[in-house]
Design a protein around this motif. Structure first.
Motif, PDB file in Angstrom:
ATOM      1  N   GLY A   1      27.202 110.953 -21.138  1.00 16.15           N
ATOM      2  CA  GLY A   1      28.546 110.390 -21.244  1.00 16.15           C
ATOM      3  C   GLY A   1      28.652 108.932 -20.853  1.00 16.15           C
ATOM      4  N   ASN A   2      27.531 108.284 -20.538  1.00 12.15           N
ATOM      5  CA  ASN A   2      27.565 106.858 -20.201  1.00 12.15           C
ATOM      6  C   ASN A   2      27.819 106.036 -21.458  1.00 12.15           C
ATOM      7  N   LEU A   3      28.641 105.017 -21.331  1.00 16.85           N
ATOM      8  CA  LEU A   3      28.965 104.167 -22.465  1.00 16.85           C
ATOM      9  C   LEU A   3      27.850 103.181 -22.769  1.00 16.85           C
ATOM     10  N   VAL A   4      27.598 102.980 -24.057  1.00 20.19           N
ATOM     11  CA  VAL A   4      26.642 101.988 -24.532  1.00 20.19           C
ATOM     12  C   VAL A   4      27.385 101.111 -25.529  1.00 20.19           C
ATOM     13  N   GLU A   5      27.309  99.813 -25.335  1.00 18.50           N
ATOM     14  CA  GLU A   5      27.907  98.862 -26.271  1.00 18.50           C
ATOM     15  C   GLU A   5      26.806  98.146 -27.024  1.00 18.50           C
ATOM     16  N   LEU A   6      26.919  98.122 -28.333  1.00 21.49           N
ATOM     17  CA  LEU A   6      26.027  97.344 -29.182  1.00 21.49           C
ATOM     18  C   LEU A   6      26.810  96.113 -29.584  1.00 21.49           C
ATOM     19  N   GLN A   7      26.222  94.945 -29.421  1.00 20.67           N
ATOM     20  CA  GLN A   7      26.956  93.742 -29.773  1.00 20.67           C
ATOM     21  C   GLN A   7      26.139  92.818 -30.656  1.00 20.67           C
ATOM     22  N   GLU A   8      26.834  92.232 -31.599  1.00 20.81           N
ATOM     23  CA  GLU A   8      26.265  91.218 -32.494  1.00 20.81           C
ATOM     24  C   GLU A   8      27.044  89.936 -32.235  1.00 20.81           C
ATOM     25  N   TRP A   9      26.333  88.926 -31.788  1.00 20.04           N
ATOM     26  CA  TRP A   9      26.979  87.655 -31.519  1.00 20.04           C
ATOM     27  C   TRP A   9      27.189  86.883 -32.811  1.00 20.04           C
ATOM     28  N   LEU A  10      28.418  86.481 -33.058  1.00 21.22           N
ATOM     29  CA  LEU A  10      28.754  85.695 -34.235  1.00 21.22           C
ATOM     30  C   LEU A  10      28.608  84.208 -33.951  1.00 21.22           C
ATOM     31  N   LEU A  11      29.000  83.811 -32.746  1.00 21.05           N
ATOM     32  CA  LEU A  11      28.887  82.425 -32.301  1.00 21.05           C
ATOM     33  C   LEU A  11      28.220  82.428 -30.937  1.00 21.05           C
ATOM     34  N   LEU A  12      27.254  81.581 -30.752  1.00 18.83           N
ATOM     35  CA  LEU A  12      26.584  81.486 -29.451  1.00 18.83           C
ATOM     36  C   LEU A  12      27.393  80.593 -28.540  1.00 18.83           C
TER      37      LEU A  12
END
Length: 130
Positions: free
Chosen positions: A117-128
């Protein structure tokens, strides 16, 4: 894939900010003492610890509350192509609970939970960050 940070979902943001900055001596990225988000960096290495106001994530996932009985942490993984990665997760039996969707003008995110049940976030950076 790269571990971006370990993020703690907190209710008393200011107190937690002071602890990580003043007590532990980690370097805050922006100085946002009242939140809703701040990343702290160790003296070496690229990954850090971040604090996020619990109510901000509650709006994103529409499930978290302000009480300490909800989620307390979030594993964040940065990926190059969020849509492709989410498709791959789906083909391996993973189930997204949110996204892919914009989080800010700088990134898109998707969320899922591990078997505990731990949350995992996947992120794609659009702007650095500049």
């Amino acid at each position: 894939m790269e571990l971006a940070q370990v993020r703690l979902l907190v209710t008393d943001f200011a107190a937690c900010y002071r602890f990580y900055a003043d007590v532990l001596g980690l370097k805050p990225q922006s100085g946002a003492t009242e939140g809703p988000y701040e990343k702290f960096s160790p003296h070496a290495g690229s990954a850090g610890i971040a604090l996020q106001d619990r109510s901000m994530m509650a709006e994103v996932l529409d499930e978290l509350g302000d009480t300490a009985t909800g989620h307390r942490s979030l594993v964040v993984l940065r990926v190059d192509d969020l849509d492709a990665y989410c498709d791959a997760i789906g083909s391996r039996g993973g189930t997204l609970i949110h996204g892919p969707a914009p989080m800010t003008d700088r990134m898109r995110v998707a969320h899922l939970k591990d078997p505990e049940g731990n949350l995992v976030e996947l992120q794609e950076w659009l702007l650095l960050r500049g």
